[in-house]
Write an enzyme that holds these catalytic residues in place. Structure first.
Site, PDB file in Angstrom:
ATOM      1  N   GLU A  38       0.820  -1.206   0.000  1.00 52.98           N
ATOM      2  CA  GLU A  38       0.000   0.000   0.000  1.00 52.98           C
ATOM      3  C   GLU A  38       0.864   1.270   0.000  1.00 52.98           C
ATOM      4  OE1 GLU A  38      -3.289   0.451  -0.405  1.00 52.98           O
ATOM      5  OE2 GLU A  38      -2.842   2.595  -0.319  1.00 52.98           O
ATOM      6  N   THR A  82      -6.122   2.676  -5.312  1.00 57.19           N
ATOM      7  CA  THR A  82      -5.893   1.225  -5.178  1.00 57.19           C
ATOM      8  C   THR A  82      -6.681   0.434  -6.217  1.00 57.19           C
ATOM      9  OG1 THR A  82      -5.523   1.351  -2.792  1.00 57.19           O
ATOM     10  CG2 THR A  82      -6.180  -0.772  -3.660  1.00 57.19           C
ATOM     11  N   HIS A 199      -1.038   3.509   4.950  1.00 57.70           N
ATOM     12  CA  HIS A 199      -2.003   4.342   4.224  1.00 57.70           C
ATOM     13  C   HIS A 199      -2.076   5.704   4.897  1.00 57.70           C
ATOM     14  CE1 HIS A 199      -5.758   5.771   2.478  1.00 57.70           C
ATOM     15  NE2 HIS A 199      -5.733   4.761   1.631  1.00 57.70           N
ATOM     16  N   ASP A 258       1.098   0.297  -5.155  1.00 52.44           N
ATOM     17  CA  ASP A 258      -0.092   0.668  -5.945  1.00 52.44           C
ATOM     18  C   ASP A 258      -0.050   2.109  -6.440  1.00 52.44           C
ATOM     19  OD1 ASP A 258      -0.573   1.617  -3.327  1.00 52.44           O
ATOM     20  OD2 ASP A 258      -2.711   1.149  -3.388  1.00 52.44           O
ATOM     21  N   HIS A 259       0.458   3.031  -5.626  1.00 48.39           N
ATOM     22  CA  HIS A 259       0.495   4.452  -6.007  1.00 48.39           C
ATOM     23  C   HIS A 259       1.348   5.196  -4.997  1.00 48.39           C
ATOM     24  CE1 HIS A 259      -2.373   4.895  -2.733  1.00 48.39           C
ATOM     25  NE2 HIS A 259      -3.148   4.000  -3.320  1.00 48.39           N
TER      26      HIS A 259
HETATM   27  C1  GP9 Z   1      -8.799   0.007   1.436  1.00 50.72           C
HETATM   28  C2  GP9 Z   1      -7.581   0.262   0.613  1.00 50.72           C
HETATM   29  C3  GP9 Z   1      -7.360   1.737   0.380  1.00 50.72           C
HETATM   30  O1  GP9 Z   1      -9.359  -1.254   1.352  1.00 50.72           O
HETATM   31  O2  GP9 Z   1      -7.382  -0.576  -0.425  1.00 50.72           O
HETATM   32  O3  GP9 Z   1      -7.546   2.217  -0.889  1.00 50.72           O
HETATM   33  P1  GP9 Z   1      -6.920   3.606  -1.364  1.00 50.72           P
HETATM   34  O4  GP9 Z   1      -7.458   4.691  -0.472  1.00 50.72           O
HETATM   35  O5  GP9 Z   1      -5.436   3.508  -1.229  1.00 50.72           O
HETATM   36  O6  GP9 Z   1      -7.336   3.757  -2.764  1.00 50.72           O
HETATM   37 MN    MN Z   2      -3.930   2.378  -2.147  1.00 54.68          MN
END
Ligand code: GP9
Ligand code: MN
Length: 427
Positions: A38, A82, A199, A258-259
């Site tokens: 993440e 995500t 996150h 992911d980002h």
């Molecule tokens: C929550 C997670 C967050 O299930 O995958 O998503 P994001 O805010 O990073 O798009």
């Molecule tokens: Mn994410």
């Protein structure tokens, strides 16, 4: 319309590149475990804070002789964050211009996704595990459309309140509690593990803080190294478990970020973390690099410098697994192919390539960070920008027009979402 599909098919065919045959099937029949890192940016690999490695376990993996890593790999997500990353990895289709494609189109569109392909073509069991609510980003519906047989989300985990933080179970607990589910999956399996602790706004309980916060004074930035370090430790624990069970030998691990973790609202703080004085839009673009690593004891590794992005992962992985993607509607290209076009589209039409980079209305030389001013080079940049617009709009057509419902190749049986039930049944 069916005719829309023909123009897409034509484009895909014209832009197809032969995958690198030296890698075809090197991971054939292996389990696949995707490890979703993440908000993890590439610059963290090897990064030190106060003399201490922030990600020692991932650093070790990065340098491992059995790891294929990419150091010019970019995230290409839009507002779907995500979920856009997941959409690209599972389908080699871009997210949409606004909102999340997984939310808007995930329930009713037809897809030809990784899990469905692997289960139909190679008998894989397919599953996602995530310590968060199943409905987030419409996962509980979209995963069915993708053909996932199992989705273990929060209610599969017997948890105490103290195990939960932010968007879900803390990564160490999530991975530890997932072990029994992983061990029970029939092999070969295709599994995605989605972490969440790293996150925004990067909070962590005291007892899990084992590295000091950075000192930029930007409160949502300074916790980043701490949650990243925690995620890295969680990965270390997972690796230990995989080795102990012997699963590592039968598995291809795929790590990806992911980002970004730090958005362009924090350029001042990033200037401090990176030591780059004039950290601006060009640098922010460069820092959209995220990790991509394939690890398996059978792999001959190395760090590759191909410019690519999330859209390219599916064709790359299919080739490693020995499955031809020639007849598939994929917008990406094998990252190991010497013919990879190396033009990384971003959702807003910006791009990165080994020579030129587009940010907003400016073009830059990628290697020197200087603005492009010559007429001749600007013309070259415009050609690249047009290519980017073309691929994005064709992908949008597939998504918004649900065009894959018209595509009926002989090798694929359309997914029936009613085959799957993700409700937890009594053990
Ligand atoms: C929550 C997670 C967050 O299930 O995958 O998503 P994001 O805010 O990073 O798009
Ligand atoms: Mn994410």
């Amino acid at each position: 319309k069916v005719s829309d599909l023909s123009s897409v098919k034509k484009y895909i065919k014209q832009n197809y590149v032969q995958p690198n045959s030296a890698y075809t099937g090197v991971a054939k029949g292996k389990n696949v475990i995707y490890i979703h890192l993440e908000s993890f940016q590439q610059f963290l690999i090897g990064y030190k804070w106060q003399g201490k490695e922030v990600t020692p376990n991932l650093n070790k993996l990065y340098k491992n002789k059995h790891t294929l890593a990419f150091d010019n790999f970019f995230n290409q997500v839009g507002q779907g964050k995500t979920s856009d990353a997941e959409m690209m990895l599972e389908n080699s289709l871009f997210g949409v211009q606004s909102g999340s494609a997984m939310s808007t189109y995930g329930t009713s569109n037809t897809f030809e996704s990784m899990p469905a392909i692997l289960s139909q073509k190679a008998g894989y069991t397919t599953a996602v595990m995530h310590g968060g609510t199943g409905s987030f980003w419409n996962r509980n519906n979209a995963y069915k459309s993708f053909g996932y047989q199992y989705f273990m989300s929060l209610n599969y985990y017997n948890y105490q309140d103290s195990w939960y933080l932010g968007y879900g179970l803390k990564d160490k607990i999530f991975l530890k509690e997932s072990a029994k589910y992983i061990a029970s999956l029939p092999q070969p399996f295709y599994l995605k593990l989605i972490t969440v602790t790293n996150h925004y706004p990067y909070m962590l309980d005291k007892q899990n803080q084992s590295i000091k916060k950075t000192t930029t004074g930007d409160s949502t930035v300074d916790g980043y190294v701490q949650t990243v370090h925690y995620l890295d430790q969680a990965i270390g624990e997972l690796m230990t478990w995989l080795k102990k069970t012997g699963l590592d030998k039968k598995t291809l691990l795929v790590f990806y970020g992911d980002h970004y973790g730090i958005s362009n609202n924090h350029n001042e703080a990033m200037a401090q973390l990176t030591g780059i004085k004039n950290y601006g839009e060009f640098e922010d673009q460069q820092y959209q690099r995220v990790p991509l690593m394939f690890y398996s004891p059978a792999l001959k590794g190395g760090v590759k410098h191909t410019y690519g992005g999330e859209i390219d992962v599916m064709p790359t992985l299919l080739n490693l697994l020995g499955i031809s993607s020639k007849k598939m509607i994929l917008f990406g290209h094998d990252l190991l192919s010497k013919d990879n076009p190396q033009l990384v589209a971003q959702r807003n039409g910006n791009f990165i390539s080994p020579t030129f980079t587009k940010v907003g209305s400016s073009y830059y030389y990628t290697k020197t960070a200087k603005k492009v001013t010559s007429k001749k080079d600007k013309a070259k940049c415009r050609i690249l920008a047009n290519k980017v617009t073309t691929q994005l709009s064709l992908s949008d057509r597939v998504m918004t027009g649900n065009l894959l419902r018209f595509y009926k190749p002989s090798w694929f049986k359309k997914v029936d979402t009613s085959d799957f039930d993700y409700n937890k049944t009594a053990a």
